[in-house]
Design a protein around this motif. Sequence first.
Motif, PDB file in Angstrom:
ATOM      1  N   LYS A 255     -17.274   7.129  -4.276  1.00  0.00           N
ATOM      2  CA  LYS A 255     -16.990   5.757  -3.855  1.00  0.00           C
ATOM      3  C   LYS A 255     -15.487   5.491  -3.892  1.00  0.00           C
ATOM      4  CE  LYS A 255     -18.157   0.942  -4.981  1.00  0.00           C
ATOM      5  NZ  LYS A 255     -18.874   0.052  -5.926  1.00  0.00           N
ATOM      6  N   ALA A 256     -14.986   4.835  -2.845  1.00  0.00           N
ATOM      7  CA  ALA A 256     -13.599   4.379  -2.845  1.00  0.00           C
ATOM      8  C   ALA A 256     -13.566   3.018  -3.526  1.00  0.00           C
ATOM      9  CB  ALA A 256     -13.074   4.279  -1.415  1.00  0.00           C
ATOM     10  N   VAL A 257     -13.027   2.959  -4.754  1.00  0.00           N
ATOM     11  CA  VAL A 257     -13.117   1.727  -5.530  1.00  0.00           C
ATOM     12  C   VAL A 257     -11.929   0.792  -5.319  1.00  0.00           C
ATOM     13  CG1 VAL A 257     -14.665   2.562  -7.319  1.00  0.00           C
ATOM     14  CG2 VAL A 257     -12.228   2.988  -7.557  1.00  0.00           C
ATOM     15  N   GLN A 258     -10.794   1.324  -4.819  1.00  0.00           N
ATOM     16  CA  GLN A 258      -9.662   0.453  -4.499  1.00  0.00           C
ATOM     17  C   GLN A 258      -8.709   1.169  -3.557  1.00  0.00           C
ATOM     18  OE1 GLN A 258      -7.631  -1.252  -7.885  1.00  0.00           O
ATOM     19  NE2 GLN A 258      -6.265  -2.504  -6.632  1.00  0.00           N
ATOM     20  N   VAL A 259      -8.194   0.422  -2.597  1.00  0.00           N
ATOM     21  CA  VAL A 259      -7.144   0.907  -1.704  1.00  0.00           C
ATOM     22  C   VAL A 259      -5.962  -0.044  -1.863  1.00  0.00           C
ATOM     23  CG1 VAL A 259      -6.491   1.477   0.664  1.00  0.00           C
ATOM     24  CG2 VAL A 259      -8.887   1.722  -0.064  1.00  0.00           C
ATOM     25  N   GLY A 260      -4.802   0.498  -2.226  1.00  0.00           N
ATOM     26  CA  GLY A 260      -3.673  -0.398  -2.418  1.00  0.00           C
ATOM     27  C   GLY A 260      -2.390   0.335  -2.714  1.00  0.00           C
ATOM     28  N   SER A 261      -1.323  -0.441  -2.854  1.00  0.00           N
ATOM     29  CA  SER A 261      -0.016   0.107  -3.200  1.00  0.00           C
ATOM     30  C   SER A 261       0.005   0.481  -4.673  1.00  0.00           C
ATOM     31  CB  SER A 261       1.067  -0.940  -2.917  1.00  0.00           C
ATOM     32  OG  SER A 261       0.883  -2.055  -3.785  1.00  0.00           O
ATOM     33  N   ALA A 262       1.027   1.231  -5.066  1.00  0.00           N
ATOM     34  CA  ALA A 262       1.180   1.600  -6.476  1.00  0.00           C
ATOM     35  C   ALA A 262       1.229   0.355  -7.354  1.00  0.00           C
ATOM     36  CB  ALA A 262       2.455   2.435  -6.649  1.00  0.00           C
ATOM     37  N   GLU A 263       1.933  -0.663  -6.898  1.00  0.00           N
ATOM     38  CA  GLU A 263       2.057  -1.897  -7.683  1.00  0.00           C
ATOM     39  C   GLU A 263       0.699  -2.575  -7.859  1.00  0.00           C
ATOM     40  OE1 GLU A 263       4.523  -6.137  -7.774  1.00  0.00           O
ATOM     41  OE2 GLU A 263       4.501  -4.925  -5.943  1.00  0.00           O
ATOM     42  N   ALA A 264      -0.087  -2.658  -6.771  1.00  0.00           N
ATOM     43  CA  ALA A 264      -1.399  -3.315  -6.854  1.00  0.00           C
ATOM     44  C   ALA A 264      -2.330  -2.563  -7.787  1.00  0.00           C
ATOM     45  CB  ALA A 264      -2.013  -3.414  -5.460  1.00  0.00           C
ATOM     46  N   LEU A 265      -2.316  -1.228  -7.721  1.00  0.00           N
ATOM     47  CA  LEU A 265      -3.188  -0.429  -8.581  1.00  0.00           C
ATOM     48  C   LEU A 265      -2.808  -0.583 -10.054  1.00  0.00           C
ATOM     49  CD1 LEU A 265      -3.348   2.877  -6.505  1.00  0.00           C
ATOM     50  CD2 LEU A 265      -5.047   1.061  -6.568  1.00  0.00           C
ATOM     51  N   PHE A 266      -1.534  -0.729 -10.304  1.00  0.00           N
ATOM     52  CA  PHE A 266      -1.079  -0.848 -11.685  1.00  0.00           C
ATOM     53  C   PHE A 266      -1.290  -2.263 -12.220  1.00  0.00           C
ATOM     54  CE2 PHE A 266       2.006  -1.461 -15.090  1.00  0.00           C
ATOM     55  CZ  PHE A 266       1.814  -0.317 -15.842  1.00  0.00           C
ATOM     56  N   GLU A 267      -0.888  -3.267 -11.440  1.00  0.00           N
ATOM     57  CA  GLU A 267      -0.911  -4.639 -11.934  1.00  0.00           C
ATOM     58  C   GLU A 267      -2.296  -5.274 -11.889  1.00  0.00           C
ATOM     59  OE1 GLU A 267       1.420  -6.238 -13.381  1.00  0.00           O
ATOM     60  OE2 GLU A 267       3.137  -4.937 -13.003  1.00  0.00           O
ATOM     61  N   ARG A 268      -3.087  -4.967 -10.855  1.00  0.00           N
ATOM     62  CA  ARG A 268      -4.392  -5.608 -10.700  1.00  0.00           C
ATOM     63  C   ARG A 268      -5.442  -4.579 -10.286  1.00  0.00           C
ATOM     64  NH1 ARG A 268      -3.140  -8.932 -13.536  1.00  0.00           N
ATOM     65  NH2 ARG A 268      -2.931 -11.174 -13.303  1.00  0.00           N
ATOM     66  N   PRO A 269      -5.834  -3.678 -11.192  1.00  0.00           N
ATOM     67  CA  PRO A 269      -6.890  -2.720 -10.856  1.00  0.00           C
ATOM     68  C   PRO A 269      -8.168  -3.470 -10.470  1.00  0.00           C
ATOM     69  CG  PRO A 269      -5.840  -2.167 -12.958  1.00  0.00           C
ATOM     70  CD  PRO A 269      -5.365  -3.529 -12.591  1.00  0.00           C
ATOM     71  N   ALA A 270      -8.746  -3.127  -9.321  1.00  0.00           N
ATOM     72  CA  ALA A 270      -9.932  -3.830  -8.837  1.00  0.00           C
ATOM     73  C   ALA A 270     -11.196  -3.400  -9.573  1.00  0.00           C
ATOM     74  CB  ALA A 270     -10.102  -3.598  -7.337  1.00  0.00           C
ATOM     75  N   HIS A 271     -11.107  -2.288 -10.299  1.00  0.00           N
ATOM     76  CA  HIS A 271     -12.274  -1.725 -10.992  1.00  0.00           C
ATOM     77  C   HIS A 271     -11.770  -1.134 -12.307  1.00  0.00           C
ATOM     78  CE1 HIS A 271     -15.690   1.013 -11.729  1.00  0.00           C
ATOM     79  NE2 HIS A 271     -16.379   0.275 -10.885  1.00  0.00           N
ATOM     80  N   THR A 272     -12.613  -1.147 -13.334  1.00  0.00           N
ATOM     81  CA  THR A 272     -12.166  -0.609 -14.626  1.00  0.00           C
ATOM     82  C   THR A 272     -11.790   0.865 -14.520  1.00  0.00           C
ATOM     83  OG1 THR A 272     -14.477  -0.206 -15.241  1.00  0.00           O
ATOM     84  CG2 THR A 272     -13.474  -2.261 -16.016  1.00  0.00           C
ATOM     85  N   PHE A 273     -12.440   1.617 -13.600  1.00  0.00           N
ATOM     86  CA  PHE A 273     -12.076   3.027 -13.445  1.00  0.00           C
ATOM     87  C   PHE A 273     -10.613   3.161 -13.034  1.00  0.00           C
ATOM     88  CE2 PHE A 273     -11.304   6.683 -10.723  1.00  0.00           C
ATOM     89  CZ  PHE A 273     -11.637   7.714 -11.587  1.00  0.00           C
ATOM     90  N   VAL A 274     -10.152   2.295 -12.136  1.00  0.00           N
ATOM     91  CA  VAL A 274      -8.754   2.346 -11.689  1.00  0.00           C
ATOM     92  C   VAL A 274      -7.826   2.069 -12.869  1.00  0.00           C
ATOM     93  CG1 VAL A 274      -7.049   1.409 -10.078  1.00  0.00           C
ATOM     94  CG2 VAL A 274      -9.447   1.607  -9.375  1.00  0.00           C
ATOM     95  N   GLY A 275      -8.200   1.102 -13.694  1.00  0.00           N
ATOM     96  CA  GLY A 275      -7.398   0.814 -14.885  1.00  0.00           C
ATOM     97  C   GLY A 275      -7.319   1.998 -15.817  1.00  0.00           C
ATOM     98  N   HIS A 276      -8.449   2.704 -16.027  1.00  0.00           N
ATOM     99  CA  HIS A 276      -8.471   3.907 -16.876  1.00  0.00           C
ATOM    100  C   HIS A 276      -7.637   5.029 -16.260  1.00  0.00           C
ATOM    101  CE1 HIS A 276     -11.276   3.033 -20.090  1.00  0.00           C
ATOM    102  NE2 HIS A 276     -12.192   2.589 -19.245  1.00  0.00           N
ATOM    103  N   PHE A 277      -7.801   5.242 -14.955  1.00  0.00           N
ATOM    104  CA  PHE A 277      -7.266   6.435 -14.298  1.00  0.00           C
ATOM    105  C   PHE A 277      -5.781   6.333 -13.997  1.00  0.00           C
ATOM    106  CE2 PHE A 277      -6.949   9.572 -10.785  1.00  0.00           C
ATOM    107  CZ  PHE A 277      -7.527  10.651 -11.417  1.00  0.00           C
ATOM    108  N   ILE A 278      -5.324   5.126 -13.651  1.00  0.00           N
ATOM    109  CA  ILE A 278      -3.909   4.916 -13.321  1.00  0.00           C
ATOM    110  C   ILE A 278      -3.168   4.478 -14.583  1.00  0.00           C
ATOM    111  CG2 ILE A 278      -2.266   3.573 -11.944  1.00  0.00           C
ATOM    112  CD1 ILE A 278      -3.914   5.440 -10.222  1.00  0.00           C
ATOM    113  N   GLY A 279      -2.050   5.128 -14.843  1.00  0.00           N
ATOM    114  CA  GLY A 279      -1.255   4.788 -16.012  1.00  0.00           C
ATOM    115  C   GLY A 279      -1.323   5.881 -17.059  1.00  0.00           C
TER     116      GLY A 279
END
Length: 356
Positions: A217-241
Amino acid sequence: MARIDLDLAHAYGANPQQDGDYALLPLKMSFADGGAYALLGPSGCGKTTMLNIISGLLTPSHGSVKFDDKDVTRTTPQERNIAQVFQFPVIYDTMTVAQNLAFPLRNRGVPEDRIKQRVGRIAEMLELSGQLNQRAAGLAADAKQKISLGRGLVREDVSAVLFDEPLTVIDPHLKWQLRRKLKQIHHDLKLTLIYVTHDQVEALTFADEVVVMTRGKAVQVGSAEALFERPAHTFVGHFIGSPGMNFLDCESSGGQLQMAGTRIDAPRPLPEGALKVGIRPEYLQLAPIYAKGAIPAKVTKLQDIGTYALLTAAANGVTLKARLGNGSEMPAVGDDIWLRVLDAHTCYYRNEELVA
């Protein structure tokens, strides 16, 4: 170059019945003409499957692939006019570097003067100009992969250039240089580039838009800033950073949040019931006792990373990490502290998805 539109799902087995049967769950996605994209996620998340469907190496079991509104779902990579660079070098050892770079152009009947001009430009971009007359057989693995990259980039008429983890065999220092080169090449040549990687640094430094994937599943599409500042899914928050986002379970009720054994006033209206609070280690700060938006914790580890200190603390059984500047007054292991978890950077999640 081409605009690429996907409206599809893919299962390798017949008659998929549940989510786990799909390599790619149903998705709709577009890649703009001339854009630079990264497909980012752990092994097995579906990113290479998506790349192979775009290239035509794989036909989706459901749905369609369109290039500039033309349905190409069942056409070959040659008919789609795709260039693809794989994880390991694919070159002709008996040819020179120049002959390898020229091969895709000669195959298509491009005039020799144009071939020479184009090969020279790509070789200069990849710093291969001094090796053009060397046979590829005698070169190191990283130089061979640069030739593979060059062969993917040398054609001007391609619909898109697809990269499947192309820097895996490259020396770490050269990897950093090549990422910058690819960014420069994209800027200069305006090619549509789609890049598969499991390395977040690679993805975030190379791409204008990153597609974060997990479990098909594609859980978020966005810029580096969007992925870091406002992860759309908890997986993105875990995985990025590095480290990833801190998460605390909480209960929202009557304008208050109950978390880690502490009741705090909610900073804004939030849905009632079970939520997760997410805060990046970069934004988790030491606070005075009983400070607004803060919870008590105990320091369990303190690591000096050089440019910052990484503090690990336990808050009612929940592990939290904070990146603190070296100018900060540091607590010691075993100290009782307060950490501010609610501020403008805090994100709130219900059912793993960001609360708007």
